[in-house]
Design a protein around this motif. Sequence first.
Motif, PDB file in Angstrom:
ATOM      1  N   GLN A   1       0.911  -1.215   0.101  1.00  0.00           N
ATOM      2  CA  GLN A   1      -0.317   0.377   0.216  1.00  0.00           C
ATOM      3  C   GLN A   1       0.731   1.100  -0.374  1.00  0.00           C
ATOM      4  OE1 GLN A   1      -2.602  -2.320   3.207  1.00  0.00           O
ATOM      5  NE2 GLN A   1      -4.204  -0.907   2.360  1.00  0.00           N
TER       6      GLN A   1
ATOM      7  N   HIS B   1       1.896  -9.509   3.943  1.00  0.00           N
ATOM      8  CA  HIS B   1       0.421  -8.499   4.206  1.00  0.00           C
ATOM      9  C   HIS B   1       0.293  -8.757   2.847  1.00  0.00           C
ATOM     10  CE1 HIS B   1      -1.380  -4.916   5.708  1.00  0.00           C
ATOM     11  NE2 HIS B   1      -2.367  -5.050   5.318  1.00  0.00           N
ATOM     12  N   TRP B   2      -0.585 -10.184   1.973  1.00  0.00           N
ATOM     13  CA  TRP B   2      -1.864 -10.214   0.922  1.00  0.00           C
ATOM     14  C   TRP B   2      -1.004 -10.025   0.558  1.00  0.00           C
ATOM     15  CZ3 TRP B   2      -5.891  -6.491   2.470  1.00  0.00           C
ATOM     16  CH2 TRP B   2      -6.675  -6.390   3.750  1.00  0.00           C
TER      17      TRP B   2
ATOM     18  N   ASN C   1      -0.630 -11.100   7.622  1.00  0.00           N
ATOM     19  CA  ASN C   1      -1.953  -9.801   7.998  1.00  0.00           C
ATOM     20  C   ASN C   1      -2.771 -10.191   7.919  1.00  0.00           C
ATOM     21  OD1 ASN C   1      -3.514  -6.838   8.864  1.00  0.00           O
ATOM     22  ND2 ASN C   1      -3.899  -7.718   6.608  1.00  0.00           N
ATOM     23  N   GLU C   2      -3.835 -10.523   8.611  1.00  0.00           N
ATOM     24  CA  GLU C   2      -5.910 -11.211   8.329  1.00  0.00           C
ATOM     25  C   GLU C   2      -5.693 -12.149   6.904  1.00  0.00           C
ATOM     26  OE1 GLU C   2      -7.766  -7.943   7.086  1.00  0.00           O
ATOM     27  OE2 GLU C   2      -7.457  -6.126   8.995  1.00  0.00           O
TER      28      GLU C   2
ATOM     29  N   ASN D   1      -7.683 -10.932  11.936  1.00  0.00           N
ATOM     30  CA  ASN D   1      -8.789  -9.729  11.862  1.00  0.00           C
ATOM     31  C   ASN D   1     -10.044  -9.914  12.278  1.00  0.00           C
ATOM     32  OD1 ASN D   1     -11.250  -8.654  10.655  1.00  0.00           O
ATOM     33  ND2 ASN D   1     -10.007  -7.750  10.092  1.00  0.00           N
TER      34      ASN D   1
ATOM     35  N   ASN E   1      -6.715  -7.091  14.299  1.00  0.00           N
ATOM     36  CA  ASN E   1      -6.599  -5.859  14.220  1.00  0.00           C
ATOM     37  C   ASN E   1      -8.221  -6.074  14.297  1.00  0.00           C
ATOM     38  OD1 ASN E   1      -4.225  -6.013  12.802  1.00  0.00           O
ATOM     39  ND2 ASN E   1      -4.991  -6.270  11.192  1.00  0.00           N
TER      40      ASN E   1
ATOM     41  N   TYR F   1     -11.560  -3.762  13.019  1.00  0.00           N
ATOM     42  CA  TYR F   1     -12.530  -2.180  12.532  1.00  0.00           C
ATOM     43  C   TYR F   1     -13.607  -1.945  12.912  1.00  0.00           C
ATOM     44  CZ  TYR F   1      -8.267  -0.738  10.106  1.00  0.00           C
ATOM     45  OH  TYR F   1      -7.136  -1.131  10.359  1.00  0.00           O
TER      46      TYR F   1
ATOM     47  N   PHE G   1     -15.695   1.323   7.305  1.00  0.00           N
ATOM     48  CA  PHE G   1     -16.680   0.772   7.888  1.00  0.00           C
ATOM     49  C   PHE G   1     -17.760   1.231   9.436  1.00  0.00           C
ATOM     50  CE2 PHE G   1     -12.096  -0.551   7.475  1.00  0.00           C
ATOM     51  CZ  PHE G   1     -12.685  -1.702   6.596  1.00  0.00           C
TER      52      PHE G   1
ATOM     53  N   GLU H   1      -4.323  -2.626  14.699  1.00  0.00           N
ATOM     54  CA  GLU H   1      -4.599  -1.937  14.194  1.00  0.00           C
ATOM     55  C   GLU H   1      -5.526  -1.891  14.776  1.00  0.00           C
ATOM     56  OE1 GLU H   1      -5.099  -3.198   9.582  1.00  0.00           O
ATOM     57  OE2 GLU H   1      -3.619  -4.231   9.465  1.00  0.00           O
TER      58      GLU H   1
ATOM     59  N   TRP I   1      -3.748   2.023  12.370  1.00  0.00           N
ATOM     60  CA  TRP I   1      -3.436   2.369  10.594  1.00  0.00           C
ATOM     61  C   TRP I   1      -4.578   3.213  10.232  1.00  0.00           C
ATOM     62  CZ3 TRP I   1      -1.335  -1.225   7.320  1.00  0.00           C
ATOM     63  CH2 TRP I   1      -1.980  -0.858   6.932  1.00  0.00           C
TER      64      TRP I   1
ATOM     65  N   GLU J   1      -5.731   2.029  -0.124  1.00  0.00           N
ATOM     66  CA  GLU J   1      -6.724   0.752  -0.252  1.00  0.00           C
ATOM     67  C   GLU J   1      -6.951   0.122  -0.959  1.00  0.00           C
ATOM     68  OE1 GLU J   1      -7.406   0.153   3.031  1.00  0.00           O
ATOM     69  OE2 GLU J   1      -8.922   0.040   3.386  1.00  0.00           O
ATOM     70  N   TRP J   2      -6.139  -0.824  -0.852  1.00  0.00           N
ATOM     71  CA  TRP J   2      -6.298  -2.035  -1.881  1.00  0.00           C
ATOM     72  C   TRP J   2      -7.410  -1.657  -2.915  1.00  0.00           C
ATOM     73  CZ3 TRP J   2      -2.887  -5.027  -0.753  1.00  0.00           C
ATOM     74  CH2 TRP J   2      -2.373  -4.606   0.269  1.00  0.00           C
TER      75      TRP J   2
ATOM     76  N   PHE K   1      -6.844   7.196   5.596  1.00  0.00           N
ATOM     77  CA  PHE K   1      -7.040   5.966   7.080  1.00  0.00           C
ATOM     78  C   PHE K   1      -5.968   7.569   7.936  1.00  0.00           C
ATOM     79  CE2 PHE K   1      -9.117   2.965   5.366  1.00  0.00           C
ATOM     80  CZ  PHE K   1     -10.114   2.505   5.939  1.00  0.00           C
TER      81      PHE K   1
HETATM   82  C1  FCB Z   1      -7.013  -3.548   7.388  1.00  0.00           C
HETATM   83  C2  FCB Z   1      -6.017  -4.145   6.432  1.00  0.00           C
HETATM   84  C3  FCB Z   1      -5.038  -3.151   5.982  1.00  0.00           C
HETATM   85  C4  FCB Z   1      -6.043  -1.784   5.560  1.00  0.00           C
HETATM   86  C5  FCB Z   1      -7.059  -1.917   6.599  1.00  0.00           C
HETATM   87  C6  FCB Z   1      -7.945  -0.770   5.966  1.00  0.00           C
HETATM   88  O1  FCB Z   1      -8.342  -4.844   6.675  1.00  0.00           O
HETATM   89  O2  FCB Z   1      -5.313  -4.704   6.987  1.00  0.00           O
HETATM   90  O3  FCB Z   1      -4.304  -3.109   5.360  1.00  0.00           O
HETATM   91  O4  FCB Z   1      -6.330  -2.321   4.558  1.00  0.00           O
HETATM   92  O5  FCB Z   1      -7.755  -2.205   6.862  1.00  0.00           O
END
Ligand code: FCB
Length: 456
Positions: free
Chosen positions: A31, A129-130, A170-171, A227, A294, A296, A326, A353, A409, A416-417, A425
């Motif tokens: 990212q 991280h993905w 990550n997640e 997550n 993590n 959210y 979110f 996160e 985060w 953001e992907w 963020f």
């Molecule tokens: C999380 C991801 C991170 C980012 C945040 C907003 O799920 O780990 O890379 O995209 O959301």
Amino acid sequence: MMASALPRNVMAATANFPDGFIWGVATSAGQTESREGRGRSNWDVFLDNKGSTADGTINQRNTEFQLRYVDEFKLLQNAGVNTYRFSFSWPRIQPETPGSPNMRAMSYYDRLVDSMLEHGLEPMPTLSHWETPLWAGDFLDRDITKRMGDFADIMARLVGDRAKRWLMFNEPNALAAFGYGNGAFAPGYRSREYLGAAIHHINLAQGHMHAAVKSNLPNVKISSAFNMQPVEAPSGKEEDVKAARFMDVLWNEAMPGPAYGKGYPDIIVPMVEPYIRDGDLETIAIMPDFFGANFYTRGFVANDPDSPLGTTMVAPPPDIELTLEFPYDPDSYTKVLLDIHKKYGGPEILATEFGFATKEEVPLQEFDEKMPKDLVINDPDRVRFMKGYITAALEAYKQGVNLSGMMYWSSTDNLEWTLGLANRFGLIHIDQTTQKRTPKKSLEYYASCIALNGPA
Ligand code: FCB
């Protein structure tokens, strides 16, 4: 004097977090780093083929982190941030093939880690991280698990114990569910069968990475950033509630459960069974040194027989406030932390996160040299949301959760992907034309929380 000092100290001890609390920020290579100097990744292919993200930007340039990290570290150091979570780009380290790492990439990460330490930031690397290099294949293929172990070995040798805490994935749950279940993330598969393969192979890869790091660095603490998102069906209808229950177990238990030696939850077993070989469950049961969480939001779903996940996302109940991305849900945060505490035997929990995309009050086109040097971007919603989540985490701590830190985060605005650059963020604003870094009010707010060791 003595009489008034005592109650203040007692207040500080009970009202706020413990000494040595980790006040961090989190980022990831995919990212922030540009594509410059690395091999092709799963996300490059995904975003290139998809044509564009929501706002038309892809991961070509990102925030040019490799060139500009010092500007960012200085601002974080001024704010008193003590830990920097980042990820290694595997396609940078091994761009085209397995085997020897790329030396330019190795020297870049070597300098990066030193620079963090020079700026008072404890480096906290995430191994994956993905992002995966194209040559390494995907999680349908069991062979990738060993390749990830080799990659972890390279990074553990390079960084050594300059990093005291490491994260593997990550997640891993989002990677499996969105990459292989509903196709929202790279590599974009939509299949219940593929989802089962991905869950097991991601867990197994985690086992191999864990072994590689621990054999080089027995004293570091290592986990993944899971997550955590309770899933529910607002309609209350039986088929929706049943689908939500499946999604809840898939999301919240299918990865941390086996890592903590609990094996796969019953309703997940049929999906993963075809891929399990002798010894896998032992390799997977790594018993993490802390629980990386993590958080959210809560997830709201309805039954959807056409989706391999069995659910589709629906709008939250109307009384829940929304951030740009979110639902804002501080009460669930406290509950989630208490739930992890109960389920996993009171482990150390690190909030790897929490964060918010919000509207900011200065129109973006006004950010240029004409603005005063000390300009701070006003983001009152982010400050309000941060206060809510830090207070919610403190509440969990007061109720006995062994919480050792929180990581916001993200440090800067970034990609953001599939949503592109529009959802910001960051605590630090990035001008997408000049790449200038400008602190936001929220960074100032985070600095006051750090100074107080609790919600300011
Ligand atoms: C999380 C991801 C991170 C980012 C945040 C907003 O799920 O780990 O890379 O995209 O959301």
